[in-house]
Design a protein around this motif. Sequence first.
Motif, mmCIF file in Angstrom:
data_model
loop_
_atom_site.group_PDB
_atom_site.id
_atom_site.type_symbol
_atom_site.label_atom_id
_atom_site.label_comp_id
_atom_site.label_asym_id
_atom_site.label_seq_id
_atom_site.Cartn_x
_atom_site.Cartn_y
_atom_site.Cartn_z
ATOM 1 N N ARG A 1 42.341 51.575 36.157
ATOM 2 C CA ARG A 1 43.670 52.167 36.326
ATOM 3 C C ARG A 1 44.030 52.226 37.799
ATOM 4 N N ILE A 2 45.259 51.791 38.102
ATOM 5 C CA ILE A 2 45.858 51.932 39.434
ATOM 6 C C ILE A 2 47.048 52.864 39.301
ATOM 7 N N ASN A 3 47.109 53.853 40.176
ATOM 8 C CA ASN A 3 48.243 54.774 40.195
ATOM 9 C C ASN A 3 49.098 54.490 41.434
ATOM 10 N N PRO A 4 50.183 53.730 41.271
ATOM 11 C CA PRO A 4 51.008 53.370 42.421
ATOM 12 C C PRO A 4 51.908 54.501 42.897
ATOM 13 N N PHE A 5 51.893 55.629 42.180
ATOM 14 C CA PHE A 5 52.764 56.751 42.541
ATOM 15 C C PHE A 5 52.069 57.751 43.443
ATOM 16 N N GLN A 6 50.814 57.552 43.724
ATOM 17 C CA GLN A 6 50.072 58.483 44.573
ATOM 18 C C GLN A 6 50.444 58.266 46.041
ATOM 19 N N ILE B 1 52.508 48.560 36.453
ATOM 20 C CA ILE B 1 51.189 48.617 37.100
ATOM 21 C C ILE B 1 50.422 49.829 36.597
ATOM 22 N N TYR B 2 51.097 50.956 36.533
ATOM 23 C CA TYR B 2 50.443 52.195 36.095
ATOM 24 C C TYR B 2 49.945 52.082 34.654
ATOM 25 N N TYR B 3 50.819 51.583 33.763
ATOM 26 C CA TYR B 3 50.458 51.558 32.344
ATOM 27 C C TYR B 3 49.628 50.335 31.957
ATOM 28 N N GLY B 4 49.740 49.235 32.713
ATOM 29 C CA GLY B 4 49.044 48.018 32.323
ATOM 30 C C GLY B 4 47.731 47.764 33.036
ATOM 31 N N ARG C 1 52.170 43.215 45.250
ATOM 32 C CA ARG C 1 51.233 43.130 46.371
ATOM 33 C C ARG C 1 51.031 44.474 47.068
ATOM 34 N N GLU C 2 52.098 45.259 47.094
ATOM 35 C CA GLU C 2 52.027 46.537 47.821
ATOM 36 C C GLU C 2 51.338 47.620 47.015
ATOM 37 N N TYR C 3 51.558 47.654 45.705
ATOM 38 C CA TYR C 3 51.151 48.814 44.914
ATOM 39 C C TYR C 3 49.995 48.553 43.945
ATOM 40 N N SER C 4 49.450 47.327 43.947
ATOM 41 C CA SER C 4 48.276 47.096 43.070
ATOM 42 C C SER C 4 47.110 46.512 43.869
ATOM 43 N N LYS C 5 46.981 46.918 45.108
ATOM 44 C CA LYS C 5 45.901 46.413 45.960
ATOM 45 C C LYS C 5 44.535 46.795 45.380
ATOM 46 N N GLY C 6 43.572 45.879 45.536
ATOM 47 C CA GLY C 6 42.219 46.153 45.067
ATOM 48 C C GLY C 6 42.097 46.214 43.566
ATOM 49 N N GLU D 1 37.059 42.323 42.096
ATOM 50 C CA GLU D 1 38.195 42.928 42.781
ATOM 51 C C GLU D 1 39.031 41.840 43.459
ATOM 52 N N VAL D 2 40.349 41.976 43.350
ATOM 53 C CA VAL D 2 41.266 41.005 43.957
ATOM 54 C C VAL D 2 42.303 41.734 44.808
ATOM 55 N N ASP D 3 43.067 40.966 45.572
ATOM 56 C CA ASP D 3 44.028 41.562 46.495
ATOM 57 C C ASP D 3 45.116 42.354 45.769
ATOM 58 N N CYS D 4 45.530 41.879 44.594
ATOM 59 C CA CYS D 4 46.528 42.583 43.775
ATOM 60 C C CYS D 4 46.434 42.042 42.364
ATOM 61 N N LEU D 5 47.114 42.682 41.441
ATOM 62 C CA LEU D 5 47.134 42.188 40.067
ATOM 63 C C LEU D 5 47.741 40.791 40.009
#
Length: 369
Positions: free
Chosen positions: A364-369, A318-321, A353-358, A31-35
Amino acid sequence: MTKEELYKKIENQKKELSAQERNMLYMQGKEVDCLPYSLLSHEALADIWGFTVEELRHSFEAKCALLERKRDLYDEIGISGALGLRGLSEALGSKLIYPKNSEEIVVDPILMNYEKLDSLEEFEVRKNEVLMKKMEEIHRLIDYFPDMPAFGGVAGPMSTAISLRPIELVLRDMKKRPEQLHRLLEFCVSASLKWVKTLNEEFSITSVSIADPATTTDILGYNYYREFSYPYIKKLFDGIMKITNQVPSLHICGHSKKILKDLADIGFNNFSLDNCESLEEIKNLVGNRMLLGGNIDPVDIMRNGTIDDVIEATKQVIYYGSDNPCGYIVMPGCQVPIGTPLENIDALRYAVREYSKGAVKGKRINPFQ
C-alpha cells in the motif's frame, strides 16, 4: 496547479527506469521508481500533434511519426497488430466510415441477415485483401522500428458479433434466434483466432489483448452473459493460450463486477476496469488472482477535468490499487478521448511518478500523507 507550474515540476522529475524495465522488475516483486502506468492516449495525442484519425488509419508515414514521438516523449512503445473493435467486420465486408477525428462507424453491416454467414465461414486471413494490407504495414513498421515490440489484439466475440450485425438485432436474436446467434459467436471466435494465429506465425507475437465492451452486464445482464458470452470468451481465451502460450489481457467497458470471478476462473489474470466500478471492491473480489489496471475517468477527469482533477484522481487510484496482491497499473478506465488537453495527459504521468515512488507489488502507498 497551473500549466506552467506542472511543466516546471515535470522538468525537475528524474526518470529512473524505462517502462519495460519498470514493468519487469515490478512484476518480479522488486521495488521500482513508481507504479507502472499507461497513458492510453494514442488518438488523443495524435489530434494534439496535428494528425487526423484518418491519417493514422491510412498513412504509414503518420503512424511512424506518431510512434517516434510517443517513444521519445513518453517511453510508450509498441507496434500494434490489433484489429480494434470493428477491424474484422471491415475485413469481412461491412462498410465503415472514418470521420476526421472520431472513431470509425459501421454504416452497412455485412450480416443484416444470416444467409451471408455461410460465405463468411470460409474466411481465411491470407486470402483477405484488407488483412493482408494490415500484415504488410506491420512488416514495414517492424523494419522501421526493429527494436520495438509488437503486440496483437482482437475484439471479444460479442463485440465482434455486434460489429457484423446491428446490436438491436443481436439482442433480439437472444430470444428469437438463439441457434443462429450461437453459430455467429462460434464464427467470431474462429475468425479472431485465425488472426491471432497468423500474427504468431508471421511475427512471433505472443502478447494479445481482448477488448469486449459488449459483454458488460449493462447490456447483457448476467443470465444472457452466461449463455451467449461466457462460453465464447472461454473458447477465445483457450485458443489464444494454445497459439501463444501466454494469457491475454482483457478490458470490458461498463460494469463487470458480477462476471469477474467467472473470468478469473477462465484464467484471465490481467484486467483493466472502467471508472464506473469501485477499484477497492474489484481488488477485494479478484485482486489475489488478477493484475488490475485503469479506473480513472477518461471523460469527466481526463478530457473535461483540470490538472488538479487528474492529479487527485491519480492519487486515489494509487491509494486503492497499489496494494492489489497481483499488482496494479495506473491508467484511465478506457481510451483517452480526442479533445483531451495535453497538460491533463502529462498530469497523469507527473502524478504517478510523484506520488507512487518506491512502489512494490502488493504494498500500500498512501499518496495523501
